[in-house]
Enzyme design. Structure first.
Site, PDB file in Angstrom:
ATOM      1  N   CYS A   1     -52.535  15.935  36.645  1.00 29.30           N
ATOM      2  CA  CYS A   1     -52.784  15.502  38.020  1.00 29.30           C
ATOM      3  C   CYS A   1     -54.267  15.308  38.324  1.00 29.30           C
ATOM      4  O   CYS A   1     -54.637  15.052  39.468  1.00 29.30           O
ATOM      5  CB  CYS A   1     -52.169  16.507  38.992  1.00 29.30           C
ATOM      6  SG  CYS A   1     -50.401  16.745  38.718  1.00 29.30           S
TER       7      CYS A   1
ATOM      8  N   LYS B   1     -47.539  24.224  46.481  1.00 26.05           N
ATOM      9  CA  LYS B   1     -46.747  23.538  45.462  1.00 26.05           C
ATOM     10  C   LYS B   1     -46.746  24.397  44.206  1.00 26.05           C
ATOM     11  O   LYS B   1     -47.793  24.652  43.621  1.00 26.05           O
ATOM     12  CB  LYS B   1     -47.344  22.161  45.172  1.00 26.05           C
ATOM     13  CG  LYS B   1     -46.580  21.415  44.096  1.00 26.05           C
ATOM     14  CD  LYS B   1     -47.142  20.036  43.864  1.00 26.05           C
ATOM     15  CE  LYS B   1     -46.361  19.316  42.796  1.00 26.05           C
ATOM     16  NZ  LYS B   1     -46.933  18.005  42.498  1.00 26.05           N
TER      17      LYS B   1
ATOM     18  N   ARG C   1     -48.638  22.569  34.043  1.00 20.44           N
ATOM     19  CA  ARG C   1     -49.440  22.438  35.261  1.00 20.44           C
ATOM     20  C   ARG C   1     -49.815  23.791  35.874  1.00 20.44           C
ATOM     21  O   ARG C   1     -50.184  23.882  37.029  1.00 20.44           O
ATOM     22  CB  ARG C   1     -48.667  21.622  36.299  1.00 20.44           C
ATOM     23  CG  ARG C   1     -48.249  20.230  35.848  1.00 20.44           C
ATOM     24  CD  ARG C   1     -48.149  19.305  37.045  1.00 20.44           C
ATOM     25  NE  ARG C   1     -47.341  18.117  36.825  1.00 20.44           N
ATOM     26  CZ  ARG C   1     -47.678  17.103  36.044  1.00 20.44           C
ATOM     27  NH1 ARG C   1     -48.804  17.136  35.365  1.00 20.44           N
ATOM     28  NH2 ARG C   1     -46.881  16.047  35.926  1.00 20.44           N
TER      29      ARG C   1
ATOM     30  N   GLU D   1     -53.396  29.128  50.370  1.00 24.33           N
ATOM     31  CA  GLU D   1     -53.473  27.673  50.144  1.00 24.33           C
ATOM     32  C   GLU D   1     -53.274  26.913  51.461  1.00 24.33           C
ATOM     33  O   GLU D   1     -53.986  25.951  51.755  1.00 24.33           O
ATOM     34  CB  GLU D   1     -52.399  27.224  49.142  1.00 24.33           C
ATOM     35  CG  GLU D   1     -52.701  27.529  47.686  1.00 24.33           C
ATOM     36  CD  GLU D   1     -53.760  26.604  47.074  1.00 24.33           C
ATOM     37  OE1 GLU D   1     -54.332  25.762  47.795  1.00 24.33           O
ATOM     38  OE2 GLU D   1     -54.012  26.737  45.866  1.00 24.33           O
TER      39      GLU D   1
ATOM     40  N   LYS E   1     -43.110  23.505  48.386  1.00 17.34           N
ATOM     41  CA  LYS E   1     -42.351  22.758  47.386  1.00 17.34           C
ATOM     42  C   LYS E   1     -42.245  23.558  46.112  1.00 17.34           C
ATOM     43  O   LYS E   1     -43.266  24.076  45.658  1.00 17.34           O
ATOM     44  CB  LYS E   1     -43.098  21.445  47.112  1.00 17.34           C
ATOM     45  CG  LYS E   1     -42.529  20.632  45.992  1.00 17.34           C
ATOM     46  CD  LYS E   1     -43.412  19.469  45.713  1.00 17.34           C
ATOM     47  CE  LYS E   1     -42.869  18.788  44.468  1.00 17.34           C
ATOM     48  NZ  LYS E   1     -43.720  17.744  44.013  1.00 17.34           N
TER      49      LYS E   1
HETATM   50  C1  PBG Z   1     -46.636  14.681  41.297  1.00 19.05           C
HETATM   51  C2  PBG Z   1     -45.429  15.161  41.941  1.00 19.05           C
HETATM   52  C3  PBG Z   1     -44.376  15.886  41.353  1.00 19.05           C
HETATM   53  C4  PBG Z   1     -43.372  15.933  42.308  1.00 19.05           C
HETATM   54  C5  PBG Z   1     -43.848  15.304  43.454  1.00 19.05           C
HETATM   55  N1  PBG Z   1     -45.133  14.855  43.211  1.00 19.05           N
HETATM   56  C6  PBG Z   1     -44.172  16.399  39.996  1.00 19.05           C
HETATM   57  C7  PBG Z   1     -45.066  17.365  39.371  1.00 19.05           C
HETATM   58  O1  PBG Z   1     -45.888  18.024  39.991  1.00 19.05           O
HETATM   59  O2  PBG Z   1     -44.940  17.466  38.151  1.00 19.05           O
HETATM   60  C8  PBG Z   1     -42.020  16.556  42.092  1.00 19.05           C
HETATM   61  C9  PBG Z   1     -40.946  16.042  42.961  1.00 19.05           C
HETATM   62  C10 PBG Z   1     -39.569  16.356  42.520  1.00 19.05           C
HETATM   63  O3  PBG Z   1     -39.295  17.056  41.519  1.00 19.05           O
HETATM   64  O4  PBG Z   1     -38.664  15.870  43.211  1.00 19.05           O
HETATM   65  N2  PBG Z   1     -47.751  15.397  41.371  1.00 19.05           N
END
Ligand code: PBG
Length: 320
Positions: free
Chosen positions: A128, A193, A215, A231, A246
């Site tokens: 990312c 996230k 990640r 965060e 998320k």
């Molecule tokens: C990208 C991103 C991801 C998702 C949303 N934006 C994947 C990741 O971080 O690998 C995941 C969304 C999903 O699983 O529905 N940065």
């Protein structure tokens, strides 16, 4: 409070209308956001239809269809024709998301166009941010993320949603947007996230699986709740207009804690793996998809989310 037999909680559960009178949580289509994937070539996905890729023409047709079904907001992800170290497809003027925005904006003036701001779909290594000596370099990634956000706003995005999890990205994006005259463009920050196993189907759809490593050096450790609150706090201080948790279903406690700690609008992302689990079980005949989806989305709202990003948004237009 008096107890049984004076109190009988079943009294208000007897009929659908009685239950509706006392229902505490309701789902509405205008709180839902539909993710859509745009690519140079379409890629159908029979098992997980909401994770298919559309080309530009297909995207316009799909948005037309979901828009007339009542969907109010979409979240765009792009799959570029080529990837490189600098993620140039993410911020290029003729990038796939920029082209999609320019096509959608004049045709659907009422539709809320949210864009995912991240580099992972566009970098050759699938991380990312910018990789330097095998590590994702935080500060060098900020400039590219900010450039990406500005190019989305220029092409017609209503809201930009950074999902990269670099430190300081919300501030960098806010500054860049303001410098370019986009002080009215809100930032929906993917604040909490987590480094989750539930992103698997998304990475296939977006072609964004990391080529090496994982990640965990930038996304949150699933074990941590207090860190998620930090965060969110930092993102709000940097100027986030709305924050996000998320995934959603394994993190309902985080949604609740964030809801109680902050007054900003809160989004939850009901991610691809959560969608895929229900789809697979439904396909095997073990679960009723519609009931399971409605129950999951209701739980996410009950936990405290204001808006939900969900792959069921299109189906919901028919179900609600
Ligand atoms: C990208 C991103 C991801 C998702 C949303 N934006 C994947 C990741 O971080 O690998 C995941 C969304 C999903 O699983 O529905 N940065």
């Amino acid at each position: 409070m008096s107890s049984f037999p004076v109190t009988r909680l079943r009294r208000f559960r007897r009929t659908p209308s009685l239950r509706a009178l006392v229902r505490e949580t309701r789902l509405q289509l205008d709180e839902l956001v539909l993710p859509l994937f745009v690519a140079p070539e379409p890629l159908p996905n029979e098992a997980l239809p909401a994770l298919q890729r559309f080309d530009l023409d297909g995207l316009l047709r799909e948005v037309e269809a979901v828009g007339s079904a009542g969907v109010r907001a979409v979240l765009l992800f792009g799959v570029p024709p080529e990837k490189d170290e600098q993620a140039s497809g993410a911020w290029a003027e003729e990038g796939i998301v920029q082209q999609a925005l320019r096509a959608l904006r004049p045709r659907f003036p009422e539709l809320v166009l949210v864009t995912d701001v991240c580099l992972c779909e566009y970098t050759s290594h699938g991380h990312c941010g910018v990789v330097v000596d095998g590590e994702v370099d935080n500060d060098r990634s900020l400039e590219l993320l900010a450039r990406t956000a500005v190019s989305h706003a220029e092409a017609g995005a209503d809201v930009v949603a950074p999902s990269d999890m670099m430190d300081g990205r919300v501030g960098a994006i806010r500054d860049a947007l303001d410098e370019h005259g986009f002080e009215s463009t809100p930032i929906l920050a993917y604040s909490a996230k987590y480094a989750s196993a539930f992103y698997g189907p998304f990475r296939e759809a977006a072609g964004s699986a990391p080529a090496f490593g994982d990640r965990r050096s930038y996304q949150l450790d699933p074990a941590n709740l207090r860190e998620a609150l930090r965060e969110c706090e930092l993102d709000l201080e940097e100027g986030a207009d709305a924050i996000m948790v998320k995934p959603a279903l394994s993190y309902l406690d985080v949604i609740r804690a964030v809801r109680e700690a902050f007054d900003a609008p809160l989004a939850a992302y009901n991610v691809s793996g959560e969608y895929a689990l229900v789809k697979a079980a439904a396909r095997a005949g073990w679960i009723d998809e519609r009931a399971a989806a409605l129950e999951s989305l209701t739980a996410i709202k009950r936990a405290g989310a204001d808006l939900i990003i969900s792959y069921w948004t299109k189906d919901l237009a028919g179900w609600l």
